[in-house]
Motif scaffolding. Sequence first.
Motif, mmCIF file in Angstrom:
data_model
loop_
_atom_site.group_PDB
_atom_site.id
_atom_site.type_symbol
_atom_site.label_atom_id
_atom_site.label_comp_id
_atom_site.label_asym_id
_atom_site.label_seq_id
_atom_site.Cartn_x
_atom_site.Cartn_y
_atom_site.Cartn_z
ATOM 1 N N VAL A 118 0.834 -1.206 0.000
ATOM 2 C CA VAL A 118 0.000 0.000 0.000
ATOM 3 C C VAL A 118 0.873 1.263 0.000
ATOM 4 O O VAL A 118 0.571 2.251 -0.674
ATOM 5 C CB VAL A 118 -0.989 -0.028 1.194
ATOM 6 C CG1 VAL A 118 -1.672 1.320 1.396
ATOM 7 C CG2 VAL A 118 -2.030 -1.131 0.970
ATOM 8 N N MET A 119 1.986 1.211 0.712
ATOM 9 C CA MET A 119 2.912 2.369 0.698
ATOM 10 C C MET A 119 3.469 2.588 -0.704
ATOM 11 O O MET A 119 3.600 3.725 -1.172
ATOM 12 C CB MET A 119 4.084 2.116 1.650
ATOM 13 C CG MET A 119 3.704 2.108 3.108
ATOM 14 S SD MET A 119 5.188 1.675 4.056
ATOM 15 C CE MET A 119 4.448 0.984 5.487
ATOM 16 N N ILE A 120 3.801 1.475 -1.376
ATOM 17 C CA ILE A 120 4.347 1.583 -2.737
ATOM 18 C C ILE A 120 3.298 2.166 -3.684
ATOM 19 O O ILE A 120 3.620 2.975 -4.562
ATOM 20 C CB ILE A 120 4.842 0.201 -3.217
ATOM 21 C CG1 ILE A 120 6.117 -0.166 -2.447
ATOM 22 C CG2 ILE A 120 5.095 0.193 -4.721
ATOM 23 C CD1 ILE A 120 6.608 -1.570 -2.692
ATOM 24 N N GLU A 121 2.042 1.783 -3.486
ATOM 25 C CA GLU A 121 0.963 2.339 -4.318
ATOM 26 C C GLU A 121 0.951 3.868 -4.188
ATOM 27 O O GLU A 121 0.769 4.587 -5.163
ATOM 28 C CB GLU A 121 -0.380 1.754 -3.870
ATOM 29 C CG GLU A 121 -1.577 2.177 -4.716
ATOM 30 C CD GLU A 121 -1.678 1.384 -6.016
ATOM 31 O OE1 GLU A 121 -1.130 0.274 -6.097
ATOM 32 O OE2 GLU A 121 -2.314 1.903 -6.959
ATOM 33 N N SER A 122 1.158 4.350 -2.965
ATOM 34 C CA SER A 122 1.174 5.792 -2.729
ATOM 35 C C SER A 122 2.365 6.435 -3.448
ATOM 36 O O SER A 122 2.237 7.518 -4.043
ATOM 37 C CB SER A 122 1.235 6.061 -1.224
ATOM 38 O OG SER A 122 1.404 7.417 -0.976
ATOM 39 N N GLU A 123 3.519 5.773 -3.411
ATOM 40 C CA GLU A 123 4.698 6.310 -4.121
ATOM 41 C C GLU A 123 4.438 6.382 -5.621
ATOM 42 O O GLU A 123 4.803 7.354 -6.289
ATOM 43 C CB GLU A 123 5.937 5.445 -3.825
ATOM 44 C CG GLU A 123 6.382 5.550 -2.378
ATOM 45 C CD GLU A 123 7.692 4.831 -2.084
ATOM 46 O OE1 GLU A 123 8.039 3.877 -2.802
ATOM 47 O OE2 GLU A 123 8.365 5.232 -1.105
ATOM 48 N N THR A 124 3.778 5.360 -6.161
ATOM 49 C CA THR A 124 3.487 5.334 -7.603
ATOM 50 C C THR A 124 2.443 6.395 -7.948
ATOM 51 O O THR A 124 2.582 7.145 -8.915
ATOM 52 C CB THR A 124 2.941 3.937 -7.992
ATOM 53 O OG1 THR A 124 3.793 2.952 -7.432
ATOM 54 C CG2 THR A 124 2.881 3.758 -9.488
ATOM 55 N N ARG A 125 1.408 6.443 -7.109
ATOM 56 C CA ARG A 125 0.286 7.365 -7.365
ATOM 57 C C ARG A 125 0.733 8.826 -7.413
ATOM 58 O O ARG A 125 0.302 9.589 -8.265
ATOM 59 C CB ARG A 125 -0.748 7.164 -6.253
ATOM 60 C CG ARG A 125 -1.917 8.114 -6.294
ATOM 61 C CD ARG A 125 -2.897 7.778 -5.178
ATOM 62 N NE ARG A 125 -3.994 8.726 -5.145
ATOM 63 C CZ ARG A 125 -4.977 8.686 -4.269
ATOM 64 N NH1 ARG A 125 -5.025 7.729 -3.368
ATOM 65 N NH2 ARG A 125 -5.943 9.593 -4.300
ATOM 66 N N ILE A 143 14.699 4.296 6.115
ATOM 67 C CA ILE A 143 14.912 3.798 4.760
ATOM 68 C C ILE A 143 14.322 4.834 3.807
ATOM 69 O O ILE A 143 13.329 5.489 4.134
ATOM 70 C CB ILE A 143 14.301 2.381 4.593
ATOM 71 C CG1 ILE A 143 14.741 1.734 3.299
ATOM 72 C CG2 ILE A 143 12.796 2.383 4.738
ATOM 73 C CD1 ILE A 143 14.725 0.213 3.323
ATOM 74 N N GLU A 144 14.959 5.002 2.667
ATOM 75 C CA GLU A 144 14.616 6.135 1.799
ATOM 76 C C GLU A 144 13.267 6.029 1.103
ATOM 77 O O GLU A 144 12.669 7.031 0.752
ATOM 78 C CB GLU A 144 15.716 6.348 0.754
ATOM 79 C CG GLU A 144 17.016 6.876 1.334
ATOM 80 C CD GLU A 144 16.837 8.124 2.209
ATOM 81 O OE1 GLU A 144 16.207 9.079 1.733
ATOM 82 O OE2 GLU A 144 17.309 8.126 3.359
ATOM 83 N N ASP A 145 12.804 4.822 0.865
ATOM 84 C CA ASP A 145 11.492 4.698 0.204
ATOM 85 C C ASP A 145 10.874 3.327 0.474
ATOM 86 O O ASP A 145 11.559 2.391 0.897
ATOM 87 C CB ASP A 145 11.592 4.952 -1.301
ATOM 88 C CG ASP A 145 12.540 4.002 -2.004
ATOM 89 O OD1 ASP A 145 13.147 3.153 -1.338
ATOM 90 O OD2 ASP A 145 12.655 4.119 -3.233
ATOM 91 N N ALA A 146 9.561 3.252 0.220
ATOM 92 C CA ALA A 146 8.840 1.999 0.467
ATOM 93 C C ALA A 146 9.264 0.924 -0.522
ATOM 94 O O ALA A 146 9.294 -0.256 -0.181
ATOM 95 C CB ALA A 146 7.335 2.250 0.378
ATOM 96 N N ALA A 147 9.590 1.340 -1.742
ATOM 97 C CA ALA A 147 9.981 0.359 -2.763
ATOM 98 C C ALA A 147 11.182 -0.463 -2.287
ATOM 99 O O ALA A 147 11.280 -1.652 -2.572
ATOM 100 C CB ALA A 147 10.283 1.075 -4.074
ATOM 101 N N SER A 148 12.087 0.162 -1.516
ATOM 102 C CA SER A 148 13.256 -0.565 -1.005
ATOM 103 C C SER A 148 12.868 -1.578 0.068
ATOM 104 O O SER A 148 13.626 -2.501 0.356
ATOM 105 C CB SER A 148 14.275 0.406 -0.400
ATOM 106 O OG SER A 148 14.603 1.390 -1.328
ATOM 107 N N LEU A 149 11.710 -1.359 0.684
ATOM 108 C CA LEU A 149 11.254 -2.289 1.728
ATOM 109 C C LEU A 149 10.560 -3.509 1.143
ATOM 110 O O LEU A 149 10.346 -4.498 1.831
ATOM 111 C CB LEU A 149 10.242 -1.589 2.650
ATOM 112 C CG LEU A 149 10.728 -0.875 3.891
ATOM 113 C CD1 LEU A 149 9.534 -0.296 4.639
ATOM 114 C CD2 LEU A 149 11.504 -1.796 4.811
ATOM 115 N N LEU A 150 10.150 -3.401 -0.127
ATOM 116 C CA LEU A 150 9.449 -4.517 -0.758
ATOM 117 C C LEU A 150 9.931 -4.684 -2.200
ATOM 118 O O LEU A 150 9.254 -4.286 -3.153
ATOM 119 C CB LEU A 150 7.927 -4.288 -0.731
ATOM 120 C CG LEU A 150 7.061 -5.461 -1.206
ATOM 121 C CD1 LEU A 150 7.237 -6.684 -0.318
ATOM 122 C CD2 LEU A 150 5.589 -5.063 -1.234
#
Length: 160
Positions: A118-125, A143-150
């Motif tokens: 869901v965090m990544i969706e927000s980054e994309t959106r 951590i710099e972004d959610a994408a790095s967490l998943l």
Amino acid sequence: MKKLEIVSSLTQYDQINELSEEDQKLILAAREVTKNSYSPYSNFKVGAALLLDNGKIITGTNQENAAYPSGLCAERTAIFWANSQYPNSAIVKMAITAKKNGQLAQTPLAPCGACRQVMIESETRYNTKIKIFLDGKDSILSIEDAASLLPLSFDSKSLK
Ligand code: THU
């Protein structure tokens, strides 16, 4: 055949006062809101605090239910509420914390996979990065972004 590597880099802080005032404020907001957690089944009080690009801090807690899967994590409670109230504001930073029996989690609290997605969706959106703080008694990780967490998160665009 070739082997690929995924590398994530984290920053570890041993004390909260090593962080900027803005970041400390966000972590303290997450700690404070844990008191509103509704978690009679796990007794695990999770708090999330988001900083939006409009300057507002939005908080959320885990909300449990007798029918277990009907509950929601603190992170998604906060994100969905923020997106419902301020659909044009991106999330800039996020702090996640948890308490059990009034005590801060010993090690930094990492979000579940569904919340990461869901965090990544927000980054994309919003085409932005969310800086994430994982709070714990021993240390705080950023951590710099959610994408790095998943890494290798689901992306519906890959189906086109
Ligand atoms: N929980 C969260 O709020 N966030 C997470 O990232 C993982 C787990 C909640 C769900 C449940 O209410 C409790 O913690 C125990 O799993």
